[in-house]
Design an enzyme around this catalytic site. Sequence first.
Site, mmCIF file in Angstrom:
data_model
loop_
_atom_site.group_PDB
_atom_site.id
_atom_site.type_symbol
_atom_site.label_atom_id
_atom_site.label_comp_id
_atom_site.label_asym_id
_atom_site.label_seq_id
_atom_site.Cartn_x
_atom_site.Cartn_y
_atom_site.Cartn_z
ATOM 1 N N HIS A 206 0.830 -1.201 0.000
ATOM 2 C CA HIS A 206 0.000 0.000 0.000
ATOM 3 C C HIS A 206 0.865 1.252 0.000
ATOM 4 C CE1 HIS A 206 0.360 -0.744 4.445
ATOM 5 N NE2 HIS A 206 0.483 0.573 4.474
ATOM 6 N N ASP A 235 0.284 -7.603 0.550
ATOM 7 C CA ASP A 235 0.697 -6.243 0.893
ATOM 8 C C ASP A 235 2.221 -6.152 0.924
ATOM 9 O OD1 ASP A 235 0.685 -3.604 1.576
ATOM 10 O OD2 ASP A 235 -0.256 -3.848 3.533
ATOM 11 N N GLY A 314 2.695 5.433 9.615
ATOM 12 C CA GLY A 314 4.100 5.691 9.379
ATOM 13 C C GLY A 314 4.974 4.490 9.653
ATOM 14 N N SER A 316 4.200 1.532 8.531
ATOM 15 C CA SER A 316 3.923 0.587 7.446
ATOM 16 C C SER A 316 5.193 0.145 6.732
ATOM 17 C CB SER A 316 3.000 1.219 6.411
ATOM 18 O OG SER A 316 1.680 1.180 6.828
ATOM 19 N N SER A 331 1.703 -4.153 7.904
ATOM 20 C CA SER A 331 0.620 -3.880 6.964
ATOM 21 C C SER A 331 -0.366 -2.878 7.544
ATOM 22 C CB SER A 331 -0.101 -5.183 6.602
ATOM 23 O OG SER A 331 -1.225 -4.939 5.783
#
Length: 360
Positions: A206, A235, A314, A316, A331
């Site tokens: 993402h 992801d 942040g 991720s 994720s």
Amino acid sequence: MTHRRKSRQRLAIAATGIAALVAGSFAISQANAAPAQEKTDGIQVLSSEQAGTLATTLTDELGTAAAGTYYDAESEKLVVNVVDDSAVEAVEAAGAEAKIVDHTMAELNDVKAAVDEFAVPGTAWSVDPVSNSVKVTVDSTVTGDELAQVENGVADLAGMATLETVEGEFAPFIEGGDAIYASGARCSLGFNVTVAGVPAFLTAGHCGNISASWSDSSGGGEIGTVTESVFPGSDYALVEYTADVDHPSSVDLYDGTFQEITGAGDAVVGQDVTRSGSTTGVHGGEVTGVDVSVQYPEGTVDGTIQTTVCAEPGDSGGALFAGGTALGLTSGGSGDCSFGGTTFFQPVTDALAAVGATLP
């Protein structure tokens, strides 16, 4: 790339409503584990890392006779569910505890697949080896008719599924470990890898969907470009380095030290794990589910690792690891690091296989 600069600034991110967590760019390798100790009953005393390795081996060897594994942290042992008495001896010979259960993994996977039909955004579901059933979880956004739909669906599964509710909203997190930046977004590198001899890193899909170009500083020059990005469904994203930067095989522990990563592995329920991310630094927790499907507002991601580790926007893409073993890429989830929450991770082994990458 020397991702040893600590950027703790929290940035607001506008990217199709996704709040993403992306952490440091770190490569991985298998940590050297100490020999297991043996209890008087023949069951080995294992670290969670050792249990994860043994769980993978036994699951492969037992095939359909196995119905899930989990780590009992209190007694430091691996428990292996079996449906065939003949498998007990093999499990015990390997130093794990065998537990006879009623439902095969095939039966539980059929039940898990049935949840696909009534799940709504804000739902996560997986096979729970501890209860030998399917665990369905909804966040606090699932209310009214949608909640009734999930409740009725679980009830129709004849006692082979359970339902629980958690606070917050399941959503991807954007930002990250050692931070990486795109226009209007911050994420974290997960792990440094090599693809056909070319240095690269893994992060969340993402994040990769937001921008093709990434930097190691806000407004800085490009250090890598996205060559593959998948979200939803999975992801993960692969970013190949375009600049001559250091890419160590380590994870930033945000105290001036680093965890060397020596290999990748699969998580096991009950395992103690650690996450590094550029928003919240380093936090630990426990694996509560594997092969978990979670339905975000943007779509469903399958095969994730569910944990009690907290995370925030942040973080991720950031690294999930156990000792020197890389496990996942951050994720999304619910909650924050003030009150705790649920966080889901893309398994690193799946991402490596999908993009044809190896650890440096």
